[in-house]
Design a protein around this motif. Structure first.
Motif, PDB file in Angstrom:
ATOM      1  N   ASP A 106      45.484  10.618  -2.990  1.00 58.45           N
ATOM      2  CA  ASP A 106      44.465  10.317  -4.003  1.00 58.45           C
ATOM      3  C   ASP A 106      43.105  10.400  -3.308  1.00 58.45           C
ATOM      4  O   ASP A 106      42.474   9.386  -3.029  1.00 58.45           O
ATOM      5  CB  ASP A 106      44.702   8.919  -4.594  1.00 58.45           C
ATOM      6  N   PRO A 107      42.642  11.615  -3.007  1.00 59.09           N
ATOM      7  CA  PRO A 107      41.469  11.780  -2.144  1.00 59.09           C
ATOM      8  C   PRO A 107      40.206  11.098  -2.657  1.00 59.09           C
ATOM      9  O   PRO A 107      39.435  10.550  -1.870  1.00 59.09           O
ATOM     10  CB  PRO A 107      41.271  13.297  -2.090  1.00 59.09           C
ATOM     11  N   LEU A 108      39.995  11.125  -3.964  1.00 57.98           N
ATOM     12  CA  LEU A 108      38.766  10.545  -4.525  1.00 57.98           C
ATOM     13  C   LEU A 108      38.917   9.069  -4.864  1.00 57.98           C
ATOM     14  O   LEU A 108      37.938   8.327  -4.839  1.00 57.98           O
ATOM     15  CB  LEU A 108      38.338  11.313  -5.785  1.00 57.98           C
ATOM     16  N   GLY A 109      40.131   8.633  -5.183  1.00 52.70           N
ATOM     17  CA  GLY A 109      40.322   7.270  -5.668  1.00 52.70           C
ATOM     18  C   GLY A 109      40.860   6.281  -4.661  1.00 52.70           C
ATOM     19  O   GLY A 109      40.774   5.065  -4.882  1.00 52.70           O
ATOM     20  N   ALA A 110      41.429   6.753  -3.538  1.00 48.48           N
ATOM     21  CA  ALA A 110      41.986   5.830  -2.542  1.00 48.48           C
ATOM     22  C   ALA A 110      40.865   5.031  -1.879  1.00 48.48           C
ATOM     23  O   ALA A 110      39.774   5.551  -1.630  1.00 48.48           O
ATOM     24  CB  ALA A 110      42.778   6.603  -1.494  1.00 48.48           C
ATOM     25  N   GLY A 111      41.148   3.760  -1.596  1.00 48.19           N
ATOM     26  CA  GLY A 111      40.127   2.905  -1.014  1.00 48.19           C
ATOM     27  C   GLY A 111      40.666   1.952   0.036  1.00 48.19           C
ATOM     28  O   GLY A 111      41.858   1.935   0.344  1.00 48.19           O
ATOM     29  N   GLY A 151      33.192  -9.459  -0.586  1.00 45.92           N
ATOM     30  CA  GLY A 151      32.124 -10.031  -1.393  1.00 45.92           C
ATOM     31  C   GLY A 151      30.908  -9.178  -1.652  1.00 45.92           C
ATOM     32  O   GLY A 151      30.002  -9.583  -2.386  1.00 45.92           O
ATOM     33  N   VAL A 152      30.838  -7.987  -1.062  1.00 47.12           N
ATOM     34  CA  VAL A 152      29.707  -7.080  -1.303  1.00 47.12           C
ATOM     35  C   VAL A 152      29.912  -6.393  -2.657  1.00 47.12           C
ATOM     36  O   VAL A 152      31.031  -6.014  -3.006  1.00 47.12           O
ATOM     37  CB  VAL A 152      29.606  -6.031  -0.174  1.00 47.12           C
ATOM     38  N   ARG A 153      28.839  -6.229  -3.430  1.00 40.91           N
ATOM     39  CA  ARG A 153      28.932  -5.556  -4.729  1.00 40.91           C
ATOM     40  C   ARG A 153      28.285  -4.179  -4.637  1.00 40.91           C
ATOM     41  O   ARG A 153      27.190  -4.031  -4.068  1.00 40.91           O
ATOM     42  CB  ARG A 153      28.250  -6.385  -5.821  1.00 40.91           C
ATOM     43  N   VAL A 154      28.961  -3.179  -5.166  1.00 44.21           N
ATOM     44  CA  VAL A 154      28.456  -1.806  -5.198  1.00 44.21           C
ATOM     45  C   VAL A 154      28.257  -1.434  -6.666  1.00 44.21           C
ATOM     46  O   VAL A 154      29.226  -1.375  -7.429  1.00 44.21           O
ATOM     47  CB  VAL A 154      29.438  -0.836  -4.508  1.00 44.21           C
ATOM     48  N   LEU A 155      27.008  -1.196  -7.056  1.00 42.18           N
ATOM     49  CA  LEU A 155      26.646  -1.109  -8.471  1.00 42.18           C
ATOM     50  C   LEU A 155      26.095   0.260  -8.850  1.00 42.18           C
ATOM     51  O   LEU A 155      25.446   0.937  -8.038  1.00 42.18           O
ATOM     52  CB  LEU A 155      25.599  -2.180  -8.792  1.00 42.18           C
ATOM     53  N   ASP A 156      26.319   0.640 -10.128  1.00 41.45           N
ATOM     54  CA  ASP A 156      25.770   1.891 -10.642  1.00 41.45           C
ATOM     55  C   ASP A 156      24.426   1.624 -11.312  1.00 41.45           C
ATOM     56  O   ASP A 156      23.884   0.515 -11.263  1.00 41.45           O
ATOM     57  CB  ASP A 156      26.764   2.570 -11.596  1.00 41.45           C
ATOM     58  N   ALA A 157      23.869   2.637 -11.967  1.00 43.57           N
ATOM     59  CA  ALA A 157      22.531   2.536 -12.555  1.00 43.57           C
ATOM     60  C   ALA A 157      22.447   1.464 -13.638  1.00 43.57           C
ATOM     61  O   ALA A 157      21.371   0.909 -13.903  1.00 43.57           O
ATOM     62  CB  ALA A 157      22.118   3.888 -13.133  1.00 43.57           C
ATOM     63  N   GLU A 158      23.590   1.164 -14.281  1.00 42.65           N
ATOM     64  CA  GLU A 158      23.607   0.136 -15.327  1.00 42.65           C
ATOM     65  C   GLU A 158      23.952  -1.251 -14.771  1.00 42.65           C
ATOM     66  O   GLU A 158      24.120  -2.195 -15.542  1.00 42.65           O
ATOM     67  CB  GLU A 158      24.627   0.497 -16.422  1.00 42.65           C
ATOM     68  N   GLY A 159      24.072  -1.356 -13.460  1.00 49.11           N
ATOM     69  CA  GLY A 159      24.391  -2.637 -12.852  1.00 49.11           C
ATOM     70  C   GLY A 159      25.860  -2.993 -12.908  1.00 49.11           C
ATOM     71  O   GLY A 159      26.236  -4.144 -12.688  1.00 49.11           O
ATOM     72  N   ARG A 160      26.711  -1.995 -13.199  1.00 49.59           N
ATOM     73  CA  ARG A 160      28.158  -2.242 -13.270  1.00 49.59           C
ATOM     74  C   ARG A 160      28.806  -1.960 -11.916  1.00 49.59           C
ATOM     75  O   ARG A 160      28.371  -1.081 -11.184  1.00 49.59           O
ATOM     76  CB  ARG A 160      28.794  -1.339 -14.335  1.00 49.59           C
ATOM     77  N   GLU A 161      29.865  -2.722 -11.646  1.00 46.05           N
ATOM     78  CA  GLU A 161      30.629  -2.495 -10.407  1.00 46.05           C
ATOM     79  C   GLU A 161      31.307  -1.134 -10.476  1.00 46.05           C
ATOM     80  O   GLU A 161      31.903  -0.782 -11.509  1.00 46.05           O
ATOM     81  CB  GLU A 161      31.711  -3.580 -10.251  1.00 46.05           C
ATOM     82  N   LEU A 162      31.237  -0.404  -9.395  1.00 42.65           N
ATOM     83  CA  LEU A 162      31.911   0.898  -9.344  1.00 42.65           C
ATOM     84  C   LEU A 162      33.410   0.706  -9.134  1.00 42.65           C
ATOM     85  O   LEU A 162      33.837  -0.266  -8.506  1.00 42.65           O
ATOM     86  CB  LEU A 162      31.353   1.741  -8.205  1.00 42.65           C
ATOM     87  N   PRO A 163      34.221   1.642  -9.602  1.00 44.23           N
ATOM     88  CA  PRO A 163      35.653   1.578  -9.325  1.00 44.23           C
ATOM     89  C   PRO A 163      35.934   1.928  -7.865  1.00 44.23           C
ATOM     90  O   PRO A 163      35.054   2.445  -7.163  1.00 44.23           O
ATOM     91  CB  PRO A 163      36.242   2.627 -10.272  1.00 44.23           C
ATOM     92  N   PRO A 164      37.139   1.670  -7.386  1.00 44.09           N
ATOM     93  CA  PRO A 164      37.476   1.986  -5.989  1.00 44.09           C
ATOM     94  C   PRO A 164      37.429   3.491  -5.720  1.00 44.09           C
ATOM     95  O   PRO A 164      37.476   4.300  -6.627  1.00 44.09           O
ATOM     96  CB  PRO A 164      38.900   1.450  -5.838  1.00 44.09           C
ATOM     97  N   GLY A 165      37.377   3.810  -4.428  1.00 52.81           N
ATOM     98  CA  GLY A 165      37.474   5.203  -4.003  1.00 52.81           C
ATOM     99  C   GLY A 165      36.142   5.802  -3.602  1.00 52.81           C
ATOM    100  O   GLY A 165      35.081   5.385  -4.080  1.00 52.81           O
ATOM    101  N   GLY A 166      36.226   6.784  -2.719  1.00 52.53           N
ATOM    102  CA  GLY A 166      35.010   7.428  -2.233  1.00 52.53           C
ATOM    103  C   GLY A 166      34.280   8.240  -3.279  1.00 52.53           C
ATOM    104  O   GLY A 166      33.049   8.320  -3.273  1.00 52.53           O
ATOM    105  N   GLY A 167      35.019   8.851  -4.199  1.00 51.68           N
ATOM    106  CA  GLY A 167      34.392   9.710  -5.196  1.00 51.68           C
ATOM    107  C   GLY A 167      33.355   8.987  -6.032  1.00 51.68           C
ATOM    108  O   GLY A 167      32.307   9.557  -6.393  1.00 51.68           O
ATOM    109  N   ALA A 168      33.601   7.724  -6.355  1.00 53.74           N
ATOM    110  CA  ALA A 168      32.696   6.963  -7.220  1.00 53.74           C
ATOM    111  C   ALA A 168      31.364   6.656  -6.545  1.00 53.74           C
ATOM    112  O   ALA A 168      30.372   6.372  -7.234  1.00 53.74           O
ATOM    113  CB  ALA A 168      33.376   5.659  -7.648  1.00 53.74           C
ATOM    114  N   LEU A 169      31.301   6.713  -5.214  1.00 55.00           N
ATOM    115  CA  LEU A 169      30.079   6.327  -4.506  1.00 55.00           C
ATOM    116  C   LEU A 169      28.917   7.263  -4.794  1.00 55.00           C
ATOM    117  O   LEU A 169      27.758   6.928  -4.516  1.00 55.00           O
ATOM    118  CB  LEU A 169      30.342   6.270  -2.993  1.00 55.00           C
TER     119      LEU A 169
END
Length: 371
Positions: A106-111, A151-169
């Motif tokens: 799962d190259p894009l979704g594995a975390g 405990g670190v939060r990774v957020l998108d432009a709408e302030g939502r938590e991103l899903p796991p995986g490298g692709g979402a970054l």
């Protein structure tokens, strides 16, 4: 009267064949059969990859069992080694390729979330020094999952938590570190790592390792863009650091947010095993791994064991399923002799299947020729 020889057996695993503890056991049996008077100490070793936790458990550390998400989020048993305030955590044991359900990439979704879960468990049990063995990872997420689980939060432009995986970054716009686990912020992290790749570029985490994790050309472009964006947000000055590209960029995440220090895997682990003390009264050291080849020379376990033994003035012999180094390379590395299983069984398939019996015979040969 000659004193009994004291043999220290310190092999790595024979990958795909035997774990390090069984390699050591078979060699010990062979040596003991030929030289019943020999004092034999078994210290299986590892360089931070798979087998690292087992090596420490064999050395008397406590094995702590837990449940953590694997690389695709499926909960699975995961173990680490604990002694005093130090925990040894093996990435491969938690979120490695071996933990992929059905061996499906799962190259894009594995975390790496599970790694953070295990580290948090160790911190709660009182560990203040986390030694993280990096190797065999299934993901390319820049360590984002590890940090999220702490405990670190990774957020998108709408302030939502991103899903796991490298692709979402690629969609990350903000990283909120304010919720970092306080014990993680206070702990010391050592990365036991034998790769010196940076995070990005032609020698980076994606270009060198993502194809081994199932990423096709298009997915590699996505992952490189994602890690480039991640680096800008978290700490661009760390992207070029040696080891930042280790384990799909897990090294980078640990360096930037956890203040980790990179060490040679085998050197760090031999230090924790108090290997120099074990060498003090040794007559001979026996080490090895499944294949002794050019890659072995770049910090793999047998070379680290050999260097430590030579520094203590103790002769070292190598054992391997197959040897692809020249006699001169072996001599330069510091080995006094090398015993390949292929000398006894040239068929690699049969050699791997019969490794235990072959290693016993090799142990007897070592006793006859070296003691």
């Amino acid at each position: 009267m000659t004193s009994a020889p004291r043999v220290l057996i310190a092999p790595d695993k024979f990958k795909g064949s035997l774990p390090a503890s069984e390699v050591a056991g078979a060699l010990a049996a062979g040596i003991a059969a030929a030289r019943p008077d020999a004092e034999i100490r078994r210290v299986p070793v590892a360089d931070g990859g798979d087998g690292t936790v087992d090596a420490f458990v064999a050395a008397g550390w406590e094995r702590v069992e837990s449940i953590a998400p694997g690389p695709t989020g499926v909960p699975a048993p995961a173990a680490y080694a604990l002694r005093g305030d130090t925990a040894v955590v093996e990435l491969a044991e938690v979120v490695g390729l071996v933990k992929l359900p059905g061996e499906q990439f799962d190259p894009l979704g594995a975390g790496t979330e599970g790694l953070g879960v295990v580290i948090a468990d160790a911190l709660e049990r009182g560990a203040t020094h986390i030694v993280l063995g990096l190797g065999g990872s299934a993901s390319t997420d820049g360590g984002a999952g590890l940090l999220r689980a702490l405990g670190v939060r990774v957020l998108d432009a709408e302030g939502r938590e991103l899903p796991p995986g490298g692709g979402a970054l690629v969609r990350a716009v903000r990283v909120d570190r304010s919720g970092l686990h306080p014990k993680a912020a206070a702990a010391r992290f050592t990365l036991a790592c034998d790769v010196d790749n940076p995070l990005l570029g032609p020698k980076g985490a994606v270009a060198v390792y993502a194809p081994q994790k199932g990423a096709d050309a298009e997915q590699q472009v996505t992952l490189e863009a994602a890690l480039t964006n991640w680096a800008k947000l978290v700490g661009p000055e760390f992207a070029e650091r040696s080891g930042a590209g280790a384990a799909g960029g897990t090294g980078f995440g640990a360096l930037t947010v956890l203040g980790a220090q990179v060490r040679s895997g085998i050197e760090a682990l031999l230090e924790l095993l108090d290997f120099p003390a074990l060498l003090r009264d040794a007559t001979l050291v026996v080490t090895g791994e499944g294949s002794l080849d050019a890659q072995s020379l770049h910090g793999k376990a047998p070379i680290g064991v050999c260097a430590a033994a030579r520094a203590a003035g103790v002769p070292v012999v190598a054992v391997a399923g197959r040897v692809q180094l020249t006699p001169n390379e072996l001599h330069t590395a510091g080995f006094t002799a090398c015993y390949p299983l292929s000398d006894l069984q040239p068929d690699p398939t049969r050699s791997m299947a019969d490794a235990a019996q072959l290693l016993e015979r090799i142990g007897a040969r070592i006793a006859e020729h070296e003691l």
